[in-house]
Design a protein around this motif. Structure first.
Motif, PDB file in Angstrom:
ATOM      1  N   HIS A   1      -6.338   4.409  -8.206  1.00 23.61           N
ATOM      2  CA  HIS A   1      -6.442   4.358  -6.746  1.00 23.61           C
ATOM      3  C   HIS A   1      -7.883   4.164  -6.268  1.00 23.61           C
ATOM      4  O   HIS A   1      -8.191   4.400  -5.098  1.00 23.61           O
TER       5      HIS A   1
ATOM      6  N   CYS B   1      -0.806  -0.019  -1.439  1.00 26.09           N
ATOM      7  CA  CYS B   1      -0.321   0.619  -2.672  1.00 26.09           C
ATOM      8  C   CYS B   1       0.814   1.583  -2.340  1.00 26.09           C
ATOM      9  O   CYS B   1       0.982   1.987  -1.195  1.00 26.09           O
TER      10      CYS B   1
ATOM     11  N   CYS C   1       0.808   4.570  -2.887  1.00 27.71           N
ATOM     12  CA  CYS C   1       0.201   5.832  -2.429  1.00 27.71           C
ATOM     13  C   CYS C   1      -0.114   5.780  -0.940  1.00 27.71           C
ATOM     14  O   CYS C   1      -0.506   6.786  -0.354  1.00 27.71           O
TER      15      CYS C   1
ATOM     16  N   GLN D   1      -2.474   3.912   0.436  1.00 28.96           N
ATOM     17  CA  GLN D   1      -3.831   3.382   0.622  1.00 28.96           C
ATOM     18  C   GLN D   1      -3.803   1.856   0.450  1.00 28.96           C
ATOM     19  O   GLN D   1      -2.909   1.324  -0.185  1.00 28.96           O
TER      20      GLN D   1
ATOM     21  N   CYS E   1      -5.725  -0.633  -3.724  1.00 31.22           N
ATOM     22  CA  CYS E   1      -5.932   0.147  -4.962  1.00 31.22           C
ATOM     23  C   CYS E   1      -5.941  -0.761  -6.200  1.00 31.22           C
ATOM     24  O   CYS E   1      -5.219  -1.759  -6.257  1.00 31.22           O
TER      25      CYS E   1
END
Ligand SMILES: [Zn+2]
Length: 329
Positions: free
Chosen positions: A167, A177, A179, A181, A184
């Protein structure tokens, strides 16, 4: 004094691996069973302990001879509390007290760590990092995992989320991503995602010998990309190099943070051997300025393969014993 033995258990979404490792990092036994994650935490915890018992039996020692147990598991988890919080590849798991369950089952001290951190510790203790002062490891598989070993310890972080190297942001204006964010490393450099990007570009009409595979209904994988690159397909070469360059970007960034003696590439993509290592090394050198170029960590391939997880988990148990940081029981 008698030799000390550690039980290492590596809990994955598909398989559980377990083995007995001596204090000098010798593997006495190892085995793998399916996780059956769909059967829920209680069932999986039992399977983990049964696999541990079988590993003890196969090594020819008894449970009394085991000094401590280490478990590596997918995050998010809390090392301090010994619980798995909510890993994406273990559906339905929420705040499961893995460490205390294992500890009570065997009546031995136990410790729980992130699987990628444990694998990095395994490579440091028994694999590519043996005898080195420090290492950074990138695990290139379905996702991109990471681990950092420095000063004889691996970095867990205050909230147990250190070394999530997948990440690191490599494209601030890039793709989102899983996640949440943007940009990444994992979105560009994992085996699954780099194959996904290739598939999208092929569907958009990129000229390539891989179009035949796509028309035949085949799933494009990094293995297929590499095969076509080796047969001289220029688009396959482009996508392979692009992936290697993103990995190299991650390596350069981590070198500026840690300046470890070696950077280890691990995970499924390492099956490509020199075809992965050479271009990553080339981009790594090209990306660095002359100020740091001569004093940067050397990039190498991992040596333990799928054993790194349980070996490192056993090693983490040894480390906890040495620094007296076990809790639970
Ligand atoms: Zn991410």
């Amino acid at each position: 004094m008698a030799e000390r033995y550690y039980l290492g258990i590596d809990l994955g979404g598909t398989n559980i691996k377990a083995g007995i490792v001596t204090e000098t990092a010798k593997v006495l036994s190892k085995l793998s069973v399916t996780t059956d994650a769909e059967c829920g935490p209680d069932h999986v915890l039992s399977r983990m302990c049964e696999a541990g018992e079988e590993a003890i039996k196969q090594s020819g020692i008894s449970i009394q001879d085991v000094t401590a147990i280490g478990v590596g598991a997918p995050g998010a988890l809390s090392h301090k509390k010994g619980i798995i919080i909510a890993p994406p590849n273990l559906p339905g798991w929420k705040n499961v007290p893995v460490r205390d369950y294992v500890s009570r089952y065997f009546n031995k001290p136990a410790t729980l760590d992130n699987d990628a951190n444990a694998a990095a510790w395994g490579e440091y203790w028994a694999g590519a990092g043996r005898g080195k002062s420090s290492l950074v490891m990138f695990t290139l598989g379905t996702g991109v995992g990471g681990g950092i070993v420095y000063d004889g310890k691996f970095l867990r972080g205050h909230y147990d989320t250190a070394a999530e190297l997948g990440h690191i942001i490599v494209e601030p204006n890039g793709k989102r991503c899983n996640c949440g964010q943007i940009g990444c490393l994992e979105i560009y450099a994992s085996a699954i995602n780099s194959a996904k990007i290739a598939t999208e570009e092929l569907k958009a009409g990129r000229k390539s010998s891989m179009q035949e595979e796509l028309s035949a209904g085949k799933l494009i994988t990094t293995e297929i990309i590499l095969n076509h690159k080796l047969k001289g397909d220029s688009y396959a070469e482009e996508i392979w190099n692009r992936t290697c360059r993103y990995i190299a970007i991650g390596c350069v960034s981590m070198d500026h943070v840690i300046n470890a003696e070696i950077i280890v590439l691990a995970g499924g993509m390492v099956a490509a051997g020199e075809y992965l290592l050479k271009p990553v090394q080339k981009f790594y050198q090209e990306l660095q300025g002359p100020v740091f170029g001569n004093n940067s960590g050397k990039i190498v391939l991992a040596e333990l393969g799928n054993d790194a997880g349980f070996v490192g988990a056993a090693g983490a148990a040894k480390l906890c014993e040495e620094v007296g940081s076990f809790s639970g029981l």
